[in-house]
Design a protein around this motif. Structure first.
Motif, PDB file in Angstrom:
ATOM      1  N   ARG A 111       0.817  -1.222   0.000  1.00 35.70           N
ATOM      2  CA  ARG A 111       0.000   0.000   0.000  1.00 35.70           C
ATOM      3  C   ARG A 111       0.846   1.266   0.000  1.00 35.70           C
ATOM      4  O   ARG A 111       0.318   2.369   0.083  1.00 35.70           O
ATOM      5  CB  ARG A 111      -0.935   0.001   1.209  1.00 35.70           C
ATOM      6  N   CYS A 112       2.156   1.111  -0.101  1.00 36.39           N
ATOM      7  CA  CYS A 112       3.064   2.251  -0.045  1.00 36.39           C
ATOM      8  C   CYS A 112       3.419   2.707  -1.466  1.00 36.39           C
ATOM      9  O   CYS A 112       3.977   1.940  -2.245  1.00 36.39           O
ATOM     10  CB  CYS A 112       4.333   1.858   0.703  1.00 36.39           C
ATOM     11  N   PRO A 113       3.108   3.955  -1.818  1.00 38.50           N
ATOM     12  CA  PRO A 113       3.485   4.453  -3.141  1.00 38.50           C
ATOM     13  C   PRO A 113       5.004   4.474  -3.309  1.00 38.50           C
ATOM     14  O   PRO A 113       5.727   4.841  -2.383  1.00 38.50           O
ATOM     15  CB  PRO A 113       2.926   5.877  -3.170  1.00 38.50           C
ATOM     16  N   ILE A 114       5.459   4.070  -4.475  1.00 38.00           N
ATOM     17  CA  ILE A 114       6.888   3.999  -4.786  1.00 38.00           C
ATOM     18  C   ILE A 114       7.174   4.914  -5.965  1.00 38.00           C
ATOM     19  O   ILE A 114       6.466   4.874  -6.980  1.00 38.00           O
ATOM     20  CB  ILE A 114       7.299   2.559  -5.149  1.00 38.00           C
ATOM     21  N   VAL A 115       8.219   5.735  -5.823  1.00 42.11           N
ATOM     22  CA  VAL A 115       8.685   6.538  -6.939  1.00 42.11           C
ATOM     23  C   VAL A 115      10.117   6.126  -7.250  1.00 42.11           C
ATOM     24  O   VAL A 115      10.926   5.920  -6.341  1.00 42.11           O
ATOM     25  CB  VAL A 115       8.598   8.059  -6.660  1.00 42.11           C
ATOM     26  N   VAL A 116      10.394   5.966  -8.526  1.00 44.81           N
ATOM     27  CA  VAL A 116      11.724   5.578  -8.995  1.00 44.81           C
ATOM     28  C   VAL A 116      12.419   6.797  -9.568  1.00 44.81           C
ATOM     29  O   VAL A 116      11.821   7.595 -10.289  1.00 44.81           O
ATOM     30  CB  VAL A 116      11.610   4.479 -10.075  1.00 44.81           C
ATOM     31  N   MET A 117      13.715   6.914  -9.223  1.00 43.81           N
ATOM     32  CA  MET A 117      14.596   7.912  -9.836  1.00 43.81           C
ATOM     33  C   MET A 117      15.684   7.122 -10.554  1.00 43.81           C
ATOM     34  O   MET A 117      16.214   6.176  -9.997  1.00 43.81           O
ATOM     35  CB  MET A 117      15.285   8.772  -8.769  1.00 43.81           C
ATOM     36  N   THR A 118      16.005   7.515 -11.766  1.00 35.81           N
ATOM     37  CA  THR A 118      17.061   6.804 -12.476  1.00 35.81           C
ATOM     38  C   THR A 118      17.782   7.713 -13.454  1.00 35.81           C
ATOM     39  O   THR A 118      17.168   8.579 -14.064  1.00 35.81           O
ATOM     40  CB  THR A 118      16.515   5.557 -13.204  1.00 35.81           C
ATOM     41  N   ALA A 119      19.071   7.480 -13.598  1.00 31.90           N
ATOM     42  CA  ALA A 119      19.871   8.201 -14.586  1.00 31.90           C
ATOM     43  C   ALA A 119      19.901   7.427 -15.900  1.00 31.90           C
ATOM     44  O   ALA A 119      20.450   7.886 -16.882  1.00 31.90           O
ATOM     45  CB  ALA A 119      21.290   8.393 -14.065  1.00 31.90           C
ATOM     46  N   TYR A 120      19.306   6.229 -15.890  1.00 31.49           N
ATOM     47  CA  TYR A 120      19.338   5.356 -17.063  1.00 31.49           C
ATOM     48  C   TYR A 120      17.940   5.130 -17.606  1.00 31.49           C
ATOM     49  O   TYR A 120      17.572   4.036 -17.977  1.00 31.49           O
ATOM     50  CB  TYR A 120      19.978   4.011 -16.682  1.00 31.49           C
ATOM     51  N   GLY A 121      17.156   6.197 -17.659  1.00 32.70           N
ATOM     52  CA  GLY A 121      15.768   6.073 -18.065  1.00 32.70           C
ATOM     53  C   GLY A 121      15.572   6.010 -19.561  1.00 32.70           C
ATOM     54  O   GLY A 121      16.282   6.644 -20.325  1.00 32.70           O
TER      55      GLY A 121
END
Length: 140
Positions: A85-95
């Motif tokens: 139930r926890c929202p996850i945000v991804v950060m990436t330099a390889y998007g």
């Protein structure tokens, strides 16, 4: 309060955010920025450490790098299993569009490419904390 909301904190308490990034400078920037806005922040330097943290703490939001030790798409799936139930945000330099699609398939709610705009990330976190009530965040 229903069981679906049993992990949600009452209004007035700060949002608890887990920040996961192996880049110490980026992690420190995020931690400092979020703490200045009244958030309670827990930091981890890799995916394995983050999964261990989740054994004892359920944050309101997880902000995580993708490519790091213990990271990747299997890690995102585990995060979703451990904290569904926890929202996850991804950060990436390889998007790229393929990575974004795969991350979304793994259950992430947000996807930001580095270099990211801190303002955009803060706005996203604020929205997630409103959707998953945990306090008043003075984001501007």
């Amino acid at each position: 309060m229903s069981s679906a909301n049993s992990s949600v904190k009452p209004t007035g308490q700060p949002c608890t955010i887990l920040v996961v990034d192996d880049d110490e400078a980026m992690r420190k920037l995020l931690v400092d920025t979020l703490q200045e806005k009244g958030c309670q922040v827990i930091e981890s330097e890799n995916g394995t450490e983050a999964l261990n943290v989740l054994k004892s703490v359920v944050p309101n939001v997880i902000v995580t790098d993708l490519k790091m030790p213990g990271g990747g798409f299997p890690y995102l799936r585990l995060l979703q299993e451990v904290a569904p139930r926890c929202p996850i945000v991804v950060m990436t330099a390889y998007g790229d569009s393929q990575s974004k699609a795969k991350a979304l398939e793994c259950g992430v709610h947000g996807y930001f490419e580095k270099p990211l705009r801190i303002f955009d990330l803060k706005a996203w976190i604020c929205q997630m904390c409103l959707v998953h009530p945990c306090g008043n965040l003075p984001f501007s």
